[in-house]
Write an enzyme that holds these catalytic residues in place. Structure first.
Site, short mmCIF file in Angstrom:
data_model
loop_
_atom_site.label_atom_id
_atom_site.label_comp_id
_atom_site.label_asym_id
_atom_site.label_seq_id
_atom_site.Cartn_x
_atom_site.Cartn_y
_atom_site.Cartn_z
N LYS A 20 39.19 38.52 44.17
CA LYS A 20 39.67 37.76 43.00
C LYS A 20 38.68 37.83 41.84
CE LYS A 20 40.15 33.74 44.98
NZ LYS A 20 39.80 33.89 46.41
N ARG A 96 44.21 24.83 45.00
CA ARG A 96 43.93 25.30 46.34
C ARG A 96 44.63 24.48 47.40
NH1 ARG A 96 38.45 28.25 45.89
NH2 ARG A 96 38.03 28.80 48.03
N ARG A 135 28.00 40.87 50.36
CA ARG A 135 28.15 40.61 48.93
C ARG A 135 26.85 40.11 48.28
NH1 ARG A 135 33.04 36.90 46.78
NH2 ARG A 135 32.07 35.21 47.93
N ARG A 168 25.28 34.62 48.04
CA ARG A 168 25.80 33.25 47.93
C ARG A 168 25.49 32.50 49.20
NH1 ARG A 168 31.83 33.18 45.65
NH2 ARG A 168 31.97 31.72 47.37
N ARG A 179 36.29 28.95 55.42
CA ARG A 179 37.03 29.13 54.17
C ARG A 179 38.34 29.86 54.40
NH1 ARG A 179 32.09 31.83 52.13
NH2 ARG A 179 33.19 32.72 50.36
#
Ligand code: ADP
Length: 222
Positions: A20, A96, A135, A168, A179
């Site tokens: 996203k 969400r 990431r 992160r 998540r």
């Protein structure tokens, strides 16, 4: 530019790691929409050491959702500011949950606006895990890298702005699984509603970002 991209509210949906953020960067660049991502807003609050940031930090680290009384006013205030200034909004990570959706729809109706299209990024779980666990992000300009598939030219340093790259805090396996569960349980029902309204566009996200973006931008230009 199409009406969808110009006058409206567009939203990106997809499990964590579906790309996203990367797609949002491209949409903003081409269409000049304002990118509203509560995850980024919250990380900024944490960085600035605000009370809100302090309250959100441990919740985010665990991969849990920050409460609606914090999120709803924070995001809808920004949506309102942008729409009133004539700018289109790209939502990434909001709404969400069904209560967030209902809060937002009520708010949009009160200012005569509505969501025009939502993109639903789909990808298998195994691909997500490897994407997220490798990431790297730039805390200064928000650029996103990957240790294996998109490494920066100089290890650990942002190509765009030269800042040190970070992982992160919530990109650890336990938080990622949490998540994903939250996405399946809480966010999927939102998509069912948009689908029933004919506003959801399915995008295969397990392809390279340029190809994924070609599908999205074609739809936005329509
Ligand atoms: P991801 O989609 O990879 O989980 P985000 O940056 O969208 O990353 O979100 C990171 C964290 O920020 C979430 O796990 C949650 O704690 C918080 N957050 C983001 N958006 C919302 C939201 N709409 N409602 C509640 N919490 C949110």
């Amino acid at each position: 530019m199409s009406t969808a991209a110009k006058a409206a509210v567009v939203a990106l949906f997809g499990p964590p790691g579906s790309g996203k953020g990367t797609q949002a960067e491209r949409i903003v660049e081409e269409f000049g929409t304002t990118h509203l991502a509560p995850g980024n807003m919250l990380r900024d609050e944490i960085k600035r050491g605000t009370d809100l940031g302090k309250a959100a930090e441990s919740i985010m680290k665990a991969g849990k959702l920050v409460t609606d009384d914090v999120i709803n006013p924070m995001v809808t205030r920004r949506i309102g500011e942008e729409l009133k200034a004539g700018r289109a909004v790209l939502l990434d990570g909001y709404p969400r949950t069904i209560p967030q959706l209902e809060y937002m729809e009520q708010y949009l109706a009160s200012i005569g606006a509505q969501v025009s299209v939502v993109f639903r990024l789909e990808i298998a779980i195994e691909a997500l895990l490897s994407r997220l666990l490798g990431r790297l992000t730039c805390p200064k300009c928000g650029a996103i890298y990957h240790e294996k598939t998109k490494p920066p030219v100089k290890p650990g340093v942002c190509d765009a702005c030269g800042a040190g790259l970070v992982k992160r805090q919530d990109d650890n396996e336990q938080s990622v699984r949490q998540r994903m569960d939250a996405y399946r349980q809480q966010t999927q029902p939102i998509l069912d509603r948009f689908e029933a309204e004919g506003k959801a566009v399915l995008v295969e996200a397990d392809r390279d970002p340029v190809t994924v973006y070609a599908d999205i931008s074609r739809r936005l230009r329509q």
